[in-house]
Design a protein around this motif. Structure first.
Motif, mmCIF file in Angstrom:
data_model
loop_
_atom_site.group_PDB
_atom_site.id
_atom_site.type_symbol
_atom_site.label_atom_id
_atom_site.label_comp_id
_atom_site.label_asym_id
_atom_site.label_seq_id
_atom_site.Cartn_x
_atom_site.Cartn_y
_atom_site.Cartn_z
ATOM 1 N N LEU A 357 0.813 -1.206 0.000
ATOM 2 C CA LEU A 357 0.000 0.000 0.000
ATOM 3 C C LEU A 357 0.846 1.254 0.000
ATOM 4 O O LEU A 357 0.455 2.268 -0.578
ATOM 5 N N ASP A 358 2.002 1.166 0.625
ATOM 6 C CA ASP A 358 2.835 2.354 0.626
ATOM 7 C C ASP A 358 3.321 2.685 -0.779
ATOM 8 O O ASP A 358 3.363 3.844 -1.171
ATOM 9 N N ALA A 359 3.677 1.624 -1.534
ATOM 10 C CA ALA A 359 4.105 1.865 -2.920
ATOM 11 C C ALA A 359 2.981 2.522 -3.711
ATOM 12 O O ALA A 359 3.202 3.477 -4.458
ATOM 13 N N LYS A 360 1.764 2.008 -3.513
ATOM 14 C CA LYS A 360 0.634 2.573 -4.251
ATOM 15 C C LYS A 360 0.347 4.010 -3.808
ATOM 16 O O LYS A 360 0.047 4.874 -4.625
ATOM 17 N N PHE A 361 0.450 4.230 -2.513
ATOM 18 C CA PHE A 361 0.177 5.557 -1.972
ATOM 19 C C PHE A 361 1.199 6.576 -2.502
ATOM 20 O O PHE A 361 0.842 7.680 -2.908
ATOM 21 N N GLN A 362 2.464 6.168 -2.525
ATOM 22 C CA GLN A 362 3.503 7.075 -3.007
ATOM 23 C C GLN A 362 3.334 7.361 -4.494
ATOM 24 O O GLN A 362 3.544 8.489 -4.948
ATOM 25 N N ALA A 363 2.963 6.315 -5.251
ATOM 26 C CA ALA A 363 2.744 6.517 -6.681
ATOM 27 C C ALA A 363 1.581 7.490 -6.891
ATOM 28 O O ALA A 363 1.629 8.357 -7.756
ATOM 29 N N TRP A 364 0.564 7.347 -6.040
ATOM 30 C CA TRP A 364 -0.587 8.244 -6.127
ATOM 31 C C TRP A 364 -0.180 9.679 -5.781
ATOM 32 O O TRP A 364 -0.577 10.634 -6.435
ATOM 33 N N LEU A 365 0.643 9.827 -4.730
ATOM 34 C CA LEU A 365 1.086 11.150 -4.320
ATOM 35 C C LEU A 365 1.859 11.846 -5.433
ATOM 36 O O LEU A 365 1.723 13.046 -5.645
ATOM 37 N N ALA A 366 2.691 11.062 -6.146
ATOM 38 C CA ALA A 366 3.576 11.662 -7.148
ATOM 39 C C ALA A 366 2.835 11.999 -8.436
ATOM 40 O O ALA A 366 3.371 12.669 -9.302
ATOM 41 N N LYS A 367 1.616 11.497 -8.565
ATOM 42 C CA LYS A 367 0.846 11.720 -9.799
ATOM 43 C C LYS A 367 0.539 13.188 -10.015
ATOM 44 O O LYS A 367 0.202 13.892 -9.084
ATOM 45 N N TYR B 361 20.328 15.307 -2.034
ATOM 46 C CA TYR B 361 19.737 16.055 -0.947
ATOM 47 C C TYR B 361 18.523 15.352 -0.367
ATOM 48 O O TYR B 361 17.743 14.755 -1.075
ATOM 49 N N TYR B 362 18.374 15.467 0.942
ATOM 50 C CA TYR B 362 17.305 14.728 1.589
ATOM 51 C C TYR B 362 16.440 15.621 2.470
ATOM 52 O O TYR B 362 15.220 15.675 2.322
ATOM 53 N N ILE B 376 14.580 11.268 -4.949
ATOM 54 C CA ILE B 376 14.752 9.813 -4.788
ATOM 55 C C ILE B 376 15.371 9.511 -3.419
ATOM 56 O O ILE B 376 15.094 8.483 -2.810
ATOM 57 N N SER B 377 16.173 10.440 -2.900
ATOM 58 C CA SER B 377 16.814 10.183 -1.605
ATOM 59 C C SER B 377 15.783 10.049 -0.489
ATOM 60 O O SER B 377 16.021 9.345 0.489
ATOM 61 N N ASN B 378 14.624 10.697 -0.638
ATOM 62 C CA ASN B 378 13.580 10.550 0.379
ATOM 63 C C ASN B 378 13.032 9.132 0.392
ATOM 64 O O ASN B 378 12.676 8.598 1.438
ATOM 65 N N ARG B 379 12.995 8.488 -0.785
ATOM 66 C CA ARG B 379 12.556 7.091 -0.842
ATOM 67 C C ARG B 379 13.631 6.187 -0.245
ATOM 68 O O ARG B 379 13.331 5.206 0.424
ATOM 69 N N ILE B 380 14.896 6.507 -0.520
ATOM 70 C CA ILE B 380 15.976 5.696 0.046
ATOM 71 C C ILE B 380 15.891 5.747 1.569
ATOM 72 O O ILE B 380 15.963 4.716 2.242
ATOM 73 N N ALA B 381 15.693 6.950 2.090
ATOM 74 C CA ALA B 381 15.587 7.087 3.547
ATOM 75 C C ALA B 381 14.405 6.290 4.081
ATOM 76 O O ALA B 381 14.508 5.623 5.113
ATOM 77 N N TYR B 382 13.297 6.330 3.339
ATOM 78 C CA TYR B 382 12.119 5.576 3.789
ATOM 79 C C TYR B 382 12.433 4.088 3.851
ATOM 80 O O TYR B 382 12.094 3.404 4.821
ATOM 81 N N ALA B 395 19.914 -0.789 -3.811
ATOM 82 C CA ALA B 395 19.829 -0.754 -5.268
ATOM 83 C C ALA B 395 19.596 0.675 -5.753
ATOM 84 O O ALA B 395 20.237 1.133 -6.704
ATOM 85 N N LEU B 396 18.706 1.392 -5.074
ATOM 86 C CA LEU B 396 18.450 2.790 -5.452
ATOM 87 C C LEU B 396 19.721 3.627 -5.293
ATOM 88 O O LEU B 396 20.059 4.441 -6.153
#
Lengths: 367, 423
Positions: A357-367, B361-362, B376-382, B395-396
């Motif tokens: 769900l987090d992947a889906k939520f993030q994809a939705w946020l970035a839309k 930058y994060y 993308i760094s915010n996703r890496i941190a997550y 990988a990221l």
């Protein structure tokens, strides 16, 4: 050759000294928590009395937000520097799953209630993981600007989605948990069916479609302090955050903010003890949690912060705020008037579905 | 003079050939130099290179599956996933055996978490099965197939076994595929579901916004550096302090200050409303989006652009400009044909610094970026701190590192790294 030998000998000596040092450490412990007013309340209710009673030196570390990742790294490095860690229930489950937290037997390791009720019964359903020692019940709920909603104060959580009556921005936490449930609930899903619906792809789409209706009016927060600040600045009309944060904005800082308790999302916070501590440190940690989670101590914490004690036996002992002198019971998320309609967050469901769900939520946020 | 040998090797004073003597002297020199830098070298190796390499290694490391479930992995090798039939009893027996052993070591939930990254539900499947597996009697000879399916119905689904088989390799490309919005499936690499694709978009956004920020820094930094280099020392020093003060101020403080400035009830909007430029109900939205990130990061990274530019411009002789003008050049021609080309090494150094800092930058995007301005760094941190999917985070990170190295190489080919000057 001789040099190498000397070097090795000194290294060995240092290591022995290190181990010997660690053995004496049982009268010093590092307790990890969230920092700010929350750590302060624990300092007053638990740490200070415990230090007075035992003479142990307690070191505070405000790293709870990163606790799971750090504990995993410490475990891999085989060097655990924390003795007791304050985490939310879902993190405790994760740590338990990863084998990073000690399993607790509540009846032998925790204090009985004053009337002799066993700890397992006193905590009851709140013992959501074998490793978790509950401490408080908190909730994620909404606050609104009393001066920006006109004469119609919001009464249900669905007012969040009502842009016509309450125009303006709202702040929501930047994660699917809670937001997806509220969205489905306000889209007409019965409370008991929320997780069944959310478990299907159509249900996820439905929740996101509901959130879409307010998406461009949402400020997403990641730290609990953000919503009270946004409310104080008048940046948002209403927003979700932890109830204790709203309490301090309202009662301690006199901001024009009102509480909306409807569909507040209950969550738990408590202690875990890292697995793999030396026997001396583990014994110290267990002794600490035995003391800090007894009936009186849990009730004491509520003098400093508006979170409900996790023991049933503590509830009648909740008194007045230590500085303000106001009655704390009506500010607890567990107070019957506030808890008329609550949302119970399903830990095990989220443990399974969070990544997806987090992947889906993030994809939705970035839309 | 006739006793000098002219055809033999030249000898040093002690009689050894000069060539060898020189080589020895050089070797001693080199060893001494190496000894001098050894502490730093060892420090960098231990505290920087080894951790980075071991972290990057996680992006392919998948040994947890075979380490925890050796018998199941071996038994599954003979199962044909395309047959459409569930695996036979020996596979289930192997699973029961692995589960019991893993549950006793409390490792069953860890591998459940690993497989849950690929498919929701494995976490509770393994937690539930592990709890029951502690009581398994492995020698009873009873059929485990029925028993396991009874414990959790997912063991009776072919999909479950396909995923187990697909992810039972020791070294996987799965994390890298995930990092570019693809996934490892029984039928080979496939695109990720539409509603879960986000990472490629974030990579693209990170690159694009870093470029914009670098461009903004050049535009804003160049005149400042020029003034700094051309003012008399007294005024220049004062200006320099104005450049350095923010540079010395904490990143968090500066980012939070931008929040106060940019928000809708913030200083900039208030002033604009007060001056009557915008109406009170149409305040500008310049935070919690890409604009906010670009403004705040341009400000924060500006000193990294100004300082290298300044140090290069200081070395440009003013007499060149005067000479150009005396030969009939206009102000613009003199600047563009004479001054600007000499300042390019400074722009190059500043751009590399700013760009490389920007793509990693994060904290600033996290605070002012909202949902359209995060990197993308915010996703890496997550994935490091919340989802604990360190393989994907690694990988990221590897891809980001590779992107920087490629850009650096391209820059070297186009501009030439020798043209970069930090002073």
């Amino acid at each position: 050759m001789k040099f190498t030998k000397t070097l090795m000998a000194t290294t060995a000596l240092t290591m022995v000294a290190g181990v010997a040092g660690a053995a004496d450490m049982a009268d010093e412990m590092t307790i990890v928590s969230w920092g700010g007013a929350y750590t302060a309340s624990q300092m007053n209710a638990y740490h200070k009395p415990y230090m007075e009673k035992t003479g142990v030196n307690i070191i505070s570390d405000d790293s709870s937000a990163e606790a799971v990742a750090k504990l995993r790294a410490m475990n891999e490095a085989n060097n655990i520097t924390w003795d007791v860690v304050d985490v939310v229930a879902s993190d405790a489950m994760r740590l338990c799953d990863e084998g990073l937290a000690l399993e607790i037997d509540p009846d032998t390791m925790l204090a009985d209630a004053p009337d002799g009720t066993k700890a397992s019964e006193d905590f009851g359903d709140l013992l959501v993981s074998e490793c978790f020692i509950p401490q408080i019940v908190y909730s994620t709920t909404f606050g609104y600007r009393t001066d920006m909603v006109g004469d119609k104060a919001p009464t249900t959580v669905c007012d969040i989605f009502d842009l016509a009556t309450y125009p303006g921005k709202r702040s929501l936490q930047k994660r699917p948990i809670d937001n997806m449930e509220w969205a489905l609930y306000c889209d007409g899903v019965a409370k008991d069916d929320i997780y069944d619906v959310l478990g299907t792809d159509a249900g996820v789409d439905r929740a996101l479609a509901k959130l879409d209706t307010i998406k461009d009016q949402v400020v997403w927060w990641t730290a609990g302090a953000e919503t009270p600040q946004l409310l104080a600045d008048g940046e948002v009309v209403m927003g979700s955050t932890f109830n204790g944060r709203l309490f301090s904005a309202i009662a301690e800082q006199n901001q024009p903010i009102g509480m909306l308790w409807d569909m507040q999302s209950f969550d738990l916070d408590g202690w875990i003890i890292p697995a793999g501590l030396s026997p001396e440190r583990q014994a110290r940690a267990l002794d600490y949690v035995y003391f800090a989670t007894d009936t009186q101590r849990l009730a004491d914490q509520a003098k400093y912060i508006s979170y409900g004690p996790a023991r049933k036996s503590s509830a009648p002992l909740v008194g007045k705020h230590a500085d303000l002198g106001i009655d704390m019971a009506p500010h607890m998320p567990t107070d019957p008037a506030n808890a008329a309609n609550v949302h119970l967050y399903d830990y095990s469901w989220w443990a399974d579905n969070r990544d997806d769900l987090d992947a889906k939520f993030q994809a939705w946020l970035a839309k | 003079m006739s006793d000098i040998k002219t055809n033999g090797p030249v000898l040093a004073a002690d009689g050894t050939p000069l060539k060898r003597s020189l080589a020895r002297a050089l070797r001693v020199e080199k060893t001494r130099a190496l000894m001098l830098i050894a502490p730093l070298l060892i420090f960098v190796l231990i505290s920087f290179i080894i951790p980075i390499v071991s972290m990057l290694f996680r992006s392919v490391d998948n040994r947890i599956v075979e380490d925890t479930m050796p018998y199941t992995v071996a038994a599954l090798k003979t199962w044909d996933a395309s047959s459409g039939a569930l695996p036979d009893e020996p596979v289930y027996a192997a699973l029961a055996r692995d589960m019991k052993a893993a549950a006793e070591k409390k490792e069953h939930t860890r591998i459940g978490g690993r497989l849950n990254y690929e498919e929701s539900g494995f976490s509770s499947l393994f937690r539930k099965t592990g709890r029951a597996a502690k009581k398994f009697d492995l020698d009873s000879g009873e059929p485990f197939k029925a028993k396991l399916i009874d414990i959790h119905k997912d063991w009776g689904k072919i999909e479950t076994w396909k995923i187990m088989q697909t992810h039972s390799v020791d070294y996987t490309n799965g994390y890298f595929l995930n990092a570019v919005d693809m996934k490892r499936t029984p039928d080979g690499a496939q695109m990720q579901d539409d509603d879960k694709r986000v990472l490629l978009k974030l990579f693209g956004r990170t690159m694009w916004m870093s470029l914009v920020i670098t461009g903004m820094c050049i535009l804003l930094g160049y005149p400042v550096a020029w003034i700094l280099a051309n003012l008399p020392a007294r005024q220049a020093n004062l200006l320099m302090i104005l450049v350095l003060l923010p540079f010395w101020t904490s990143l968090l403080v500066r980012t939070s200050a931008w929040k106060v400035m940019l928000q809708q009830q913030g200083v900039i909007n208030d002033v604009l409303v007060w001056l009557g430029f915008i109406a009170d109900d149409s305040r500008l939205i310049i935070i919690n989006n890409a604009t906010g990130t670009i403004i705040a990061m341009t400000h924060i990274l500006l000193p990294f652009m100004i300082l290298p530019m300044y140090s290069v411009m200081q070395t440009i002789q003013p007499s060149y400009l005067r000479a150009a003008k005396s030969l009939g050049a206009t102000n613009w021609t003199a600047f563009w044909r004479v001054y600007f080309p000499q300042s390019i090494p400074g722009i190059g150094a500043g751009s590399i610094l700013v760009f490389i800092l920007a793509i990693g930058y994060y904290i600033t995007p996290e605070i002012v970026g909202g949902n359209k301005g995060v990197f993308i760094s915010n996703r890496i941190a997550y994935h490091i701190s919340t989802s604990l999917n360190w393989g994907l985070a690694a990988a990221l990170g590897s891809i980001l590192l590779a992107a920087v190295l490629i850009l650096y190489w391209a820059y070297d080919k186009i501009v030439g790294i020798d043209n970069v000057k930090l002073g």
